[in-house]
Design a protein around this motif. Structure first.
Motif, short mmCIF file in Angstrom:
data_model
loop_
_atom_site.label_atom_id
_atom_site.label_comp_id
_atom_site.label_asym_id
_atom_site.label_seq_id
_atom_site.Cartn_x
_atom_site.Cartn_y
_atom_site.Cartn_z
N GLN B 1 0.84 -1.20 0.00
CA GLN B 1 0.00 0.00 0.00
C GLN B 1 0.87 1.24 0.00
OE1 GLN B 1 -3.04 0.68 -0.38
NE2 GLN B 1 -4.45 -0.73 0.63
N VAL B 2 0.54 2.14 -0.89
CA VAL B 2 1.26 3.41 -0.97
C VAL B 2 0.67 4.38 0.03
CG1 VAL B 2 1.79 5.35 -2.45
CG2 VAL B 2 1.80 3.04 -3.40
N HIS B 3 1.54 5.01 0.81
CA HIS B 3 1.08 5.97 1.81
C HIS B 3 1.98 7.17 1.83
CE1 HIS B 3 -2.15 3.72 3.63
NE2 HIS B 3 -1.38 2.67 3.77
N LEU B 4 1.36 8.34 1.97
CA LEU B 4 2.06 9.58 2.24
C LEU B 4 1.43 10.15 3.51
CD1 LEU B 4 2.01 11.30 -1.29
CD2 LEU B 4 3.71 9.71 -0.38
N VAL B 5 2.24 10.41 4.52
CA VAL B 5 1.71 10.89 5.79
C VAL B 5 2.43 12.18 6.18
CG1 VAL B 5 1.31 10.39 8.22
CG2 VAL B 5 1.15 8.55 6.52
N GLU B 6 1.68 13.28 6.13
CA GLU B 6 2.23 14.58 6.52
C GLU B 6 2.15 14.78 8.03
OE1 GLU B 6 -0.14 15.30 2.62
OE2 GLU B 6 -0.38 14.22 4.51
N SER B 7 3.07 15.59 8.52
CA SER B 7 3.06 15.97 9.93
C SER B 7 3.76 17.31 10.08
CB SER B 7 3.75 14.91 10.79
OG SER B 7 5.10 14.76 10.39
N GLY B 8 3.61 17.90 11.26
CA GLY B 8 4.32 19.14 11.54
C GLY B 8 3.47 20.39 11.51
N GLY B 9 2.21 20.27 11.12
CA GLY B 9 1.34 21.43 11.09
C GLY B 9 0.98 21.91 12.48
N GLY B 10 0.37 23.08 12.54
CA GLY B 10 -0.03 23.62 13.82
C GLY B 10 -0.32 25.11 13.72
N VAL B 11 -0.45 25.73 14.86
CA VAL B 11 -0.69 27.17 14.93
C VAL B 11 0.63 27.87 15.19
CG1 VAL B 11 -1.94 29.03 16.09
CG2 VAL B 11 -3.01 26.76 15.83
N VAL B 12 0.93 28.88 14.40
CA VAL B 12 2.20 29.59 14.52
C VAL B 12 1.96 31.08 14.33
CG1 VAL B 12 2.72 29.24 12.07
CG2 VAL B 12 4.59 29.65 13.68
N GLN B 13 2.74 31.88 15.01
CA GLN B 13 2.59 33.34 14.90
C GLN B 13 3.20 33.85 13.60
OE1 GLN B 13 4.55 34.61 18.51
NE2 GLN B 13 2.59 34.84 19.59
N PRO B 14 2.66 34.93 13.08
CA PRO B 14 3.26 35.53 11.87
C PRO B 14 4.74 35.83 12.09
CG PRO B 14 1.15 36.54 12.36
CD PRO B 14 1.46 35.66 13.52
N GLY B 15 5.52 35.56 11.06
CA GLY B 15 6.96 35.81 11.13
C GLY B 15 7.76 34.63 11.63
N ARG B 16 7.08 33.63 12.21
CA ARG B 16 7.80 32.47 12.73
C ARG B 16 7.97 31.41 11.66
NH1 ARG B 16 7.90 32.99 18.39
NH2 ARG B 16 9.47 31.34 18.32
N SER B 17 8.58 30.31 12.06
CA SER B 17 8.90 29.22 11.12
C SER B 17 8.21 27.93 11.53
CB SER B 17 10.41 29.00 11.07
OG SER B 17 11.08 30.15 10.62
N LEU B 18 8.11 27.04 10.56
CA LEU B 18 7.53 25.71 10.78
C LEU B 18 8.12 24.77 9.74
CD1 LEU B 18 5.31 24.88 12.87
CD2 LEU B 18 3.64 25.08 11.00
N ARG B 19 8.33 23.52 10.12
CA ARG B 19 8.81 22.53 9.17
C ARG B 19 7.82 21.39 9.06
NH1 ARG B 19 14.19 18.67 8.68
NH2 ARG B 19 13.09 17.42 10.24
N LEU B 20 7.36 21.14 7.85
CA LEU B 20 6.47 20.03 7.58
C LEU B 20 7.27 18.83 7.09
CD1 LEU B 20 3.57 21.85 5.66
CD2 LEU B 20 3.92 21.61 8.14
N SER B 21 6.77 17.65 7.41
CA SER B 21 7.38 16.42 6.94
C SER B 21 6.32 15.57 6.23
CB SER B 21 7.96 15.60 8.10
OG SER B 21 8.96 16.32 8.77
N CYS B 22 6.78 14.75 5.32
CA CYS B 22 5.90 13.81 4.62
C CYS B 22 6.63 12.47 4.55
CB CYS B 22 5.57 14.34 3.23
SG CYS B 22 4.70 13.18 2.15
N ALA B 23 6.17 11.53 5.34
CA ALA B 23 6.78 10.21 5.36
C ALA B 23 6.10 9.33 4.33
CB ALA B 23 6.64 9.60 6.75
N VAL B 24 6.92 8.66 3.57
CA VAL B 24 6.44 7.89 2.43
C VAL B 24 6.66 6.40 2.65
CG1 VAL B 24 7.06 7.37 0.04
CG2 VAL B 24 6.70 9.74 0.75
#
Lengths: 108, 122
Positions: B1-24
């Motif tokens: 089975q093919v799967h792509l699973v994203e993670s790392g989202g959330g609430v962040v203040q303007p000007g800040r950073s965030l890193r998303l991941s996608c595990a395959v």
């Protein structure tokens, strides 16, 4: 940037009816055109690529046609599970890869 | 089975950073170009970025160029999106998606993850 325009914005259709969705490109995209279906809360699903080739597992009632700037997605006999929003996407001239604004298909 | 699973989202203040991941899983990750596509609440789909199968070529939408960086680790079967200097207009569900042609770039997207929500708000 190639602009993709879809019409109509919304379509109310009874089960069993034939449905035709349109997608127009601002310049030729050859046959590098894909169609997606998206249901609420779900990721999009690839239906058609290369303007007319059905993706794996897509029922034969879905068909795509067109080339250049004018494209059509046809659902030959609408089923209740076919409700959702349909997007076209060009991949002939990028970046950027661009989508149309979508057509919402509602079940009457 | 093919799967792509994203993670790392959330609430962040303007000007800040965030890193998303996608595990395959379920396919040879290193053979396919990968994309990030986003969808603002109640809006349509917007392509964000692409990375070639080997990571050597990357392209971005103008709306994120200079702020977002796409990358991949083929040894870990994972795709990333580093998002810096976030603004309210970046609020969206972010999907990772596979380019359907093995070894090629810039085509249709045949496999999608379930998405991860990013909300930029003070």
């Amino acid at each position: 940037e190639i602009v993709m325009t879809q019409s109509p914005a919304t379509l109310s259709v009874s089960p069993g009816e034939r449905v035709t969705l349109s997608c127009r490109a601002s310049q030729s995209v050859s046959i590098k055109l894909a169609w997606y279906q998206q249901k609420p809360g779900q990721a999009p699903r690839l239906l058609i690529y290369g303007a007319s080739t059905r993706a794996i597992g897509i029922p034969a009632r879905f068909s795509g046609s067109g080339s250049g700037t004018e494209f059509t997605l046809t659902i030959s006999s609408l089923q209740s599970e076919d409700f959702g929003v349909y997007y076209c996407q060009q991949y002939n001239n990028w970046p950027p890869l661009t989508f149309g604004g979508g057509t919402k298909v509602e079940i009457k | 089975q093919v799967h792509l699973v994203e993670s790392g989202g959330g609430v962040v203040q303007p000007g800040r950073s965030l890193r998303l991941s996608c595990a395959v899983s379920g396919f040879t990750f290193s053979a396919y170009a990968m994309h990030w596509v986003r969808q603002a609440p109640g809006k349509g789909l917007e392509w964000v970025a692409i990375i070639s199968y080997d990571g050597n070529n990357k392209y971005y939408a103008d709306s994120v160029k200079g702020r977002f960086t796409i990358s991949r680790d083929n040894s870990k079967d994972t795709l990333y999106l580093q998002m810096n200097r976030l603004i309210a207009e970046d609020t969206a569900v972010y999907y990772c998606a596979r380019d359907y042609l093995e070894g090629r770039s810039g085509n249709a997207f045949d496999i999608w993850g379930q998405g991860t929500m990013v909300i930029v708000s003070s």
